[in-house]
Design a protein around this motif. Structure first.
Motif, PDB file in Angstrom:
ATOM      1  N   VAL A  16      38.847  38.171  38.477  1.00 37.70           N
ATOM      2  CA  VAL A  16      39.610  38.300  37.231  1.00 37.70           C
ATOM      3  C   VAL A  16      40.505  39.532  37.266  1.00 37.70           C
ATOM      4  N   ASP A  17      39.980  40.655  37.721  1.00 35.34           N
ATOM      5  CA  ASP A  17      40.773  41.881  37.752  1.00 35.34           C
ATOM      6  C   ASP A  17      42.018  41.739  38.621  1.00 35.34           C
ATOM      7  N   ARG A  18      41.876  41.057  39.742  1.00 33.14           N
ATOM      8  CA  ARG A  18      43.025  40.841  40.633  1.00 33.14           C
ATOM      9  C   ARG A  18      44.106  40.022  39.930  1.00 33.14           C
ATOM     10  N   LEU A  19      43.703  38.963  39.196  1.00 37.68           N
ATOM     11  CA  LEU A  19      44.698  38.151  38.500  1.00 37.68           C
ATOM     12  C   LEU A  19      45.295  38.877  37.305  1.00 37.68           C
ATOM     13  N   LEU A  20      44.503  39.676  36.592  1.00 39.43           N
ATOM     14  CA  LEU A  20      45.055  40.488  35.509  1.00 39.43           C
ATOM     15  C   LEU A  20      46.156  41.399  36.039  1.00 39.43           C
ATOM     16  N   LYS A  21      45.868  42.094  37.118  1.00 40.54           N
ATOM     17  CA  LYS A  21      46.834  43.007  37.726  1.00 40.54           C
ATOM     18  C   LYS A  21      48.060  42.254  38.249  1.00 40.54           C
ATOM     19  N   PHE A  22      47.826  41.117  38.875  1.00 37.61           N
ATOM     20  CA  PHE A  22      48.918  40.325  39.438  1.00 37.61           C
ATOM     21  C   PHE A  22      49.900  39.877  38.363  1.00 37.61           C
TER      22      PHE A  22
END
Length: 134
Positions: A16-22
């Motif tokens: 989730v954190d990777r997609l939030l940042k992306f």
């Protein structure tokens, strides 16, 4: 017939954190409920697309009332942007881990013909960026 509009898109996410940042980095979208999610108070965080539309990011391990599966029937989702944003996304996409997956090319959409570019996000979700001004 009543007027309808898209309220939200829900994506399964292993990170989730990777997609939030992306998505925040690619489009400048604000994140919502991230602190509450990290504290376990809500089941997922969201990204604000505009005043009336969000993208929810469901952790793949999260169980839901409705059957959730990592096997999805979602083909892709499309984000319509202005010309300057379209160009900025083209420049920034690879830097943020988006794989180009087709285009740019003229395609039909909700408002007629537009130039579109497809990408895959870091988790393999296919999304289209479309500009009606080009």
């Amino acid at each position: 017939m009543q007027q309808c509009e898209l309220d939200h898109v829900a994506l399964n996410a292993t990170d989730v954190d990777r997609l939030l940042k992306f998505y925040a980095g690619l489009f400048g979208w604000c994140t919502e409920r991230v602190d509450e999610w990290r504290e376990g108070k809500v089941p997922f965080p969201s990204l604000r697309v505009n005043a009336r539309t969000i993208i929810d990011l469901f952790p793949s391990s999260e169980s839901m009332t409705l059957k959730q599966s990592s096997d999805t029937h979602l083909n892709h989702f499309c984000i319509a942007v202005d010309l300057s944003t379209f160009r900025a996304v083209q420049s920034k996409a690879q830097e943020l881990g988006a794989e180009a997956a087709g285009g740019p090319r003229q395609l039909w959409g909700a408002r007629g013909m537009a130039v579109s570019q497809y990408y895959k996000d870091p988790e393999g979700n296919l999304f289209e960026v479309r500009c009606y001004e080009a």
